[in-house]
Design a protein around this motif. Structure first.
Motif, mmCIF file in Angstrom:
data_model
loop_
_atom_site.group_PDB
_atom_site.id
_atom_site.type_symbol
_atom_site.label_atom_id
_atom_site.label_comp_id
_atom_site.label_asym_id
_atom_site.label_seq_id
_atom_site.Cartn_x
_atom_site.Cartn_y
_atom_site.Cartn_z
ATOM 1 N N ARG A 127 85.517 70.254 48.968
ATOM 2 C CA ARG A 127 86.455 70.164 50.080
ATOM 3 C C ARG A 127 86.091 71.273 51.063
ATOM 4 N NH1 ARG A 127 91.684 68.323 51.349
ATOM 5 N NH2 ARG A 127 91.642 67.131 49.426
ATOM 6 N N TRP A 128 86.255 70.989 52.357
ATOM 7 C CA TRP A 128 85.922 71.967 53.396
ATOM 8 C C TRP A 128 87.156 72.250 54.247
ATOM 9 C CZ3 TRP A 128 80.835 73.942 54.263
ATOM 10 C CH2 TRP A 128 79.902 73.471 53.331
ATOM 11 N N ILE A 129 87.505 73.518 54.360
ATOM 12 C CA ILE A 129 88.659 73.923 55.163
ATOM 13 C C ILE A 129 88.168 74.803 56.310
ATOM 14 C CG2 ILE A 129 90.841 75.175 55.193
ATOM 15 C CD1 ILE A 129 91.292 74.410 52.329
ATOM 16 N N THR A 130 88.477 74.387 57.524
ATOM 17 C CA THR A 130 88.051 75.128 58.704
ATOM 18 C C THR A 130 88.578 76.560 58.659
ATOM 19 O OG1 THR A 130 88.293 73.048 59.909
ATOM 20 C CG2 THR A 130 87.960 75.035 61.220
ATOM 21 N N PRO A 131 87.764 77.546 59.032
ATOM 22 C CA PRO A 131 88.223 78.949 59.053
ATOM 23 C C PRO A 131 89.493 79.119 59.875
ATOM 24 C CG PRO A 131 85.853 78.837 59.361
ATOM 25 C CD PRO A 131 86.347 77.423 59.413
ATOM 26 N N PRO A 132 90.308 80.135 59.554
ATOM 27 C CA PRO A 132 91.630 80.297 60.175
ATOM 28 C C PRO A 132 91.635 80.813 61.603
ATOM 29 C CG PRO A 132 91.207 82.099 58.659
ATOM 30 C CD PRO A 132 90.089 81.119 58.473
ATOM 31 N N ASN A 133 90.473 81.181 62.150
ATOM 32 C CA ASN A 133 90.461 81.739 63.501
ATOM 33 C C ASN A 133 90.313 80.678 64.586
ATOM 34 O OD1 ASN A 133 87.836 81.312 62.465
ATOM 35 N ND2 ASN A 133 86.968 82.550 64.100
ATOM 36 N N LEU A 134 90.430 79.396 64.212
ATOM 37 C CA LEU A 134 90.280 78.324 65.193
ATOM 38 C C LEU A 134 91.603 77.597 65.447
ATOM 39 C CD1 LEU A 134 86.868 76.737 64.210
ATOM 40 C CD2 LEU A 134 87.385 78.215 66.130
ATOM 41 N N PRO A 135 91.813 77.119 66.654
ATOM 42 C CA PRO A 135 93.062 76.408 66.961
ATOM 43 C C PRO A 135 93.127 75.019 66.343
ATOM 44 C CG PRO A 135 91.602 76.398 68.864
ATOM 45 C CD PRO A 135 90.979 77.329 67.859
ATOM 46 N N LYS A 136 91.974 74.406 66.095
ATOM 47 C CA LYS A 136 91.928 73.076 65.482
ATOM 48 C C LYS A 136 91.282 73.191 64.111
ATOM 49 C CE LYS A 136 90.802 69.559 68.044
ATOM 50 N NZ LYS A 136 90.015 68.552 68.804
ATOM 51 N N ARG A 137 92.038 72.857 63.057
ATOM 52 C CA ARG A 137 91.527 73.025 61.701
ATOM 53 C C ARG A 137 91.693 71.741 60.890
ATOM 54 N NH1 ARG A 137 94.342 77.065 58.582
ATOM 55 N NH2 ARG A 137 92.404 77.331 57.406
ATOM 56 N N PHE A 138 90.830 71.590 59.862
ATOM 57 C CA PHE A 138 90.854 70.414 59.006
ATOM 58 C C PHE A 138 90.700 70.821 57.545
ATOM 59 C CE2 PHE A 138 89.104 69.217 63.113
ATOM 60 C CZ PHE A 138 89.903 68.137 63.467
ATOM 61 N N THR A 139 91.314 70.064 56.678
ATOM 62 C CA THR A 139 91.058 70.171 55.239
ATOM 63 C C THR A 139 90.433 68.840 54.841
ATOM 64 O OG1 THR A 139 92.054 70.409 53.041
ATOM 65 C CG2 THR A 139 93.497 69.590 54.791
ATOM 66 N N THR A 140 89.133 68.837 54.642
ATOM 67 C CA THR A 140 88.368 67.604 54.492
ATOM 68 C C THR A 140 87.855 67.421 53.069
ATOM 69 O OG1 THR A 140 87.644 67.781 56.795
ATOM 70 C CG2 THR A 140 86.418 66.277 55.360
ATOM 71 N N GLN A 141 88.295 66.336 52.442
ATOM 72 C CA GLN A 141 87.817 65.988 51.113
ATOM 73 C C GLN A 141 86.544 65.171 51.240
ATOM 74 O OE1 GLN A 141 89.131 66.751 47.832
ATOM 75 N NE2 GLN A 141 87.050 66.041 47.438
ATOM 76 N N MET A 142 85.470 65.632 50.600
ATOM 77 C CA MET A 142 84.204 64.908 50.592
ATOM 78 C C MET A 142 84.089 64.090 49.307
ATOM 79 S SD MET A 142 82.531 65.735 53.390
ATOM 80 C CE MET A 142 82.311 67.041 54.616
ATOM 81 N N TYR A 143 83.512 62.892 49.441
ATOM 82 C CA TYR A 143 83.286 62.021 48.283
ATOM 83 C C TYR A 143 81.849 61.491 48.294
ATOM 84 C CZ TYR A 143 88.416 61.606 48.048
ATOM 85 O OH TYR A 143 89.766 61.856 47.959
ATOM 86 N N ILE A 144 81.381 61.095 47.118
ATOM 87 C CA ILE A 144 80.142 60.333 46.991
ATOM 88 C C ILE A 144 80.512 58.928 46.528
ATOM 89 C CG2 ILE A 144 77.990 60.048 45.691
ATOM 90 C CD1 ILE A 144 77.785 63.055 45.492
ATOM 91 N N TYR A 145 79.879 57.935 47.137
ATOM 92 C CA TYR A 145 80.070 56.544 46.703
ATOM 93 C C TYR A 145 78.693 55.910 46.586
ATOM 94 C CZ TYR A 145 81.880 51.769 46.398
ATOM 95 O OH TYR A 145 82.175 50.494 45.974
ATOM 96 N N PHE A 146 78.424 55.330 45.416
ATOM 97 C CA PHE A 146 77.153 54.650 45.180
ATOM 98 C C PHE A 146 77.329 53.143 45.384
ATOM 99 C CE2 PHE A 146 76.807 58.441 42.419
ATOM 100 C CZ PHE A 146 75.606 58.970 42.884
ATOM 101 N N LEU A 147 76.682 52.597 46.400
ATOM 102 C CA LEU A 147 76.652 51.147 46.529
ATOM 103 C C LEU A 147 75.875 50.575 45.342
ATOM 104 C CD1 LEU A 147 76.021 50.925 50.353
ATOM 105 C CD2 LEU A 147 78.014 50.001 49.161
ATOM 106 N N PRO A 148 76.262 49.409 44.837
ATOM 107 C CA PRO A 148 75.651 48.889 43.597
ATOM 108 C C PRO A 148 74.170 48.587 43.736
ATOM 109 C CG PRO A 148 77.011 47.222 44.634
ATOM 110 C CD PRO A 148 77.291 48.501 45.367
ATOM 111 N N LEU A 149 73.449 48.886 42.659
ATOM 112 C CA LEU A 149 72.028 48.533 42.599
ATOM 113 C C LEU A 149 71.877 47.033 42.415
ATOM 114 C CD1 LEU A 149 70.792 51.421 40.258
ATOM 115 C CD2 LEU A 149 70.637 51.288 42.749
ATOM 116 N N THR A 150 72.703 46.476 41.543
ATOM 117 C CA THR A 150 72.749 45.027 41.324
ATOM 118 C C THR A 150 74.204 44.631 41.163
ATOM 119 O OG1 THR A 150 72.525 45.343 38.934
ATOM 120 C CG2 THR A 150 70.502 44.902 40.184
ATOM 121 N N GLN A 151 74.428 43.330 41.173
ATOM 122 C CA GLN A 151 75.795 42.827 41.130
ATOM 123 C C GLN A 151 75.845 41.581 40.258
ATOM 124 O OE1 GLN A 151 77.868 43.111 44.867
ATOM 125 N NE2 GLN A 151 78.575 41.030 44.658
ATOM 126 N N THR A 152 76.875 41.478 39.421
ATOM 127 C CA THR A 152 77.020 40.320 38.548
ATOM 128 C C THR A 152 78.062 39.372 39.116
ATOM 129 O OG1 THR A 152 76.529 41.719 36.646
ATOM 130 C CG2 THR A 152 77.495 39.567 36.198
#
Length: 344
Positions: A154-179
């Motif tokens: 997760r990335w949280i913008t430093p506190p010295n900025l007027p616009k801040r975000f708490t951003t959750q990062m994810y990984i998603y694997f698209l399928p190699l094959t599908q049944t």
């Protein structure tokens, strides 16, 4: 060339002094490192007029929406800075809006595929708030595939900025094959990622982590520290090959990534799923004029929470009017030792 942005360096440089004004509350947002069936990663090229990450290449993602993603944890809620349902739905919704790739499944477990005209109309209507994402997916007989997201910092913008975000990062694997329902194995065809028509992005493209990092090193694309850093971490596992890799070889790479996510990387006991990065400026290198950013602290909102970032690595970056350049990830100890030798 992007217009000058005098506040750019402050975006990832936090001084030790307290902000003069009241600290802004970080807005919840989420992004996905979307991995293709050939283990490439998707980046979107943001428009030059964007209020954040202008002209840069970024992962698909954006701010959460209570009307679209469900209840968002409040300011004092313990779940405000923790992976949760709203973050997952928001990440998948934003990925669909921005790239056209829908991460939803059918009853048989295969990914839901939608005709292009229906998909493109839904992207516009959802973005405009005319259509609720979850209701639309349900109407197609699908379920949002939020369980397949792997939290990755997760990335949280430093506190010295007027616009801040708490951003959750994810990984998603698209399928190699599908049944299919008839148990026939078939390759999953990823819809060609497209921009959102220039609203926020001008291009969407899959390439290997190695290719993206190499382009950034050459100055051909702009990557901000979070994007560069996360692809740097994945690059030793998702190694491209001059010849096509077998399904078994591709899966082996993915298994290595999943194994990596279970570790903490620096012996602090915080797994990569729970690490929180709030970049702080350590020093300015005289040798090349680059800022050295520490990723060790989680930010003021999580002081005393037991959460932490990466104590072993730092990010080097030179901030210019156009954006961050000469980004590099290095071992913290090596960089600090170099600075000590410079002073001798």
């Amino acid at each position: 060339m992007a217009p000058p942005r005098p506040e750019l360096e402050k975006q990832y440089m936090s001084s030790n002094s307290k902000p003069k004004n009241e600290i802004a509350e970080p807005k919840p947002s989420a992004s996905i490192l979307l991995i293709s069936p050939t283990n490439q990663i998707l980046l979107l090229h943001r428009v030059r007029t964007s209020s954040s990450f202008a002209s840069a290449h970024v992962f698909p993602g954006g701010n959460l929406s209570a009307s679209q993603d469900g209840e968002i944890p409040g300011l004092k809620d313990e779940g405000r800075h923790v992976d949760g349902s709203a973050y997952r739905i928001g990440a998948i919704r934003e990925t669909f809006e921005e790239s056209g790739i829908l991460l939803a499944k059918k009853e048989d477990g295969s990914l839901l595929e939608v005709e292009e005209d229906i998909r493109e109309k839904a992207r516009k209507d959802i973005h405009a708030g005319k259509l609720k994402f979850q209701d639309w997916v349900k109407s197609l007989g699908g379920v949002i595939d939020s369980d397949a997201l792997h939290p990755f910092t997760r990335w949280i913008t430093p506190p010295n900025l007027p616009k801040r975000f708490t951003t959750q990062m994810y990984i998603y694997f698209l399928p190699l094959t599908q049944t299919s329902a008839q148990n026939i194995i078939s390759a999953y065809i990823v819809p060609t990622p497209t921009s959102d028509g220039g609203v926020e992005h001008t291009a969407a493209l899959f390439a290997s982590c190695w290719d993206w990092l190499n382009q950034a090193t050459k100055g051909e694309v702009m990557l901000f520290p979070p994007q560069y850093y996360l692809m740097h971490l994945l690059s030793p596992f998702l190694i491209p090959s001059p010849t096509p890799l077998s399904t078994q070889e591709l899966q082996k790479q993915r298994d290595a990534v999943l194994g990596f996510l279970q570790g903490d990387g620096d012996g602090k006991g915080v797994k990569w799923a729970d690490k929180v990065m709030s970049p702080v400026g350590l020093l300015m290198r005289k040798s090349d004029g680059r800022s050295v950013l520490s990723l060790e602290k989680p930010g003021p909102e999580l002081v005393g929470s037991g959460r932490a970032g990466d104590a072993k690595r730092v990010v080097l970056v030179k901030f210019s009017k156009e954006g961050p350049r000469d980004v590099e990830v290095r071992w913290r100890k090596e960089v600090l030792d170099e600075e000590k030798r410079e002073k001798l």
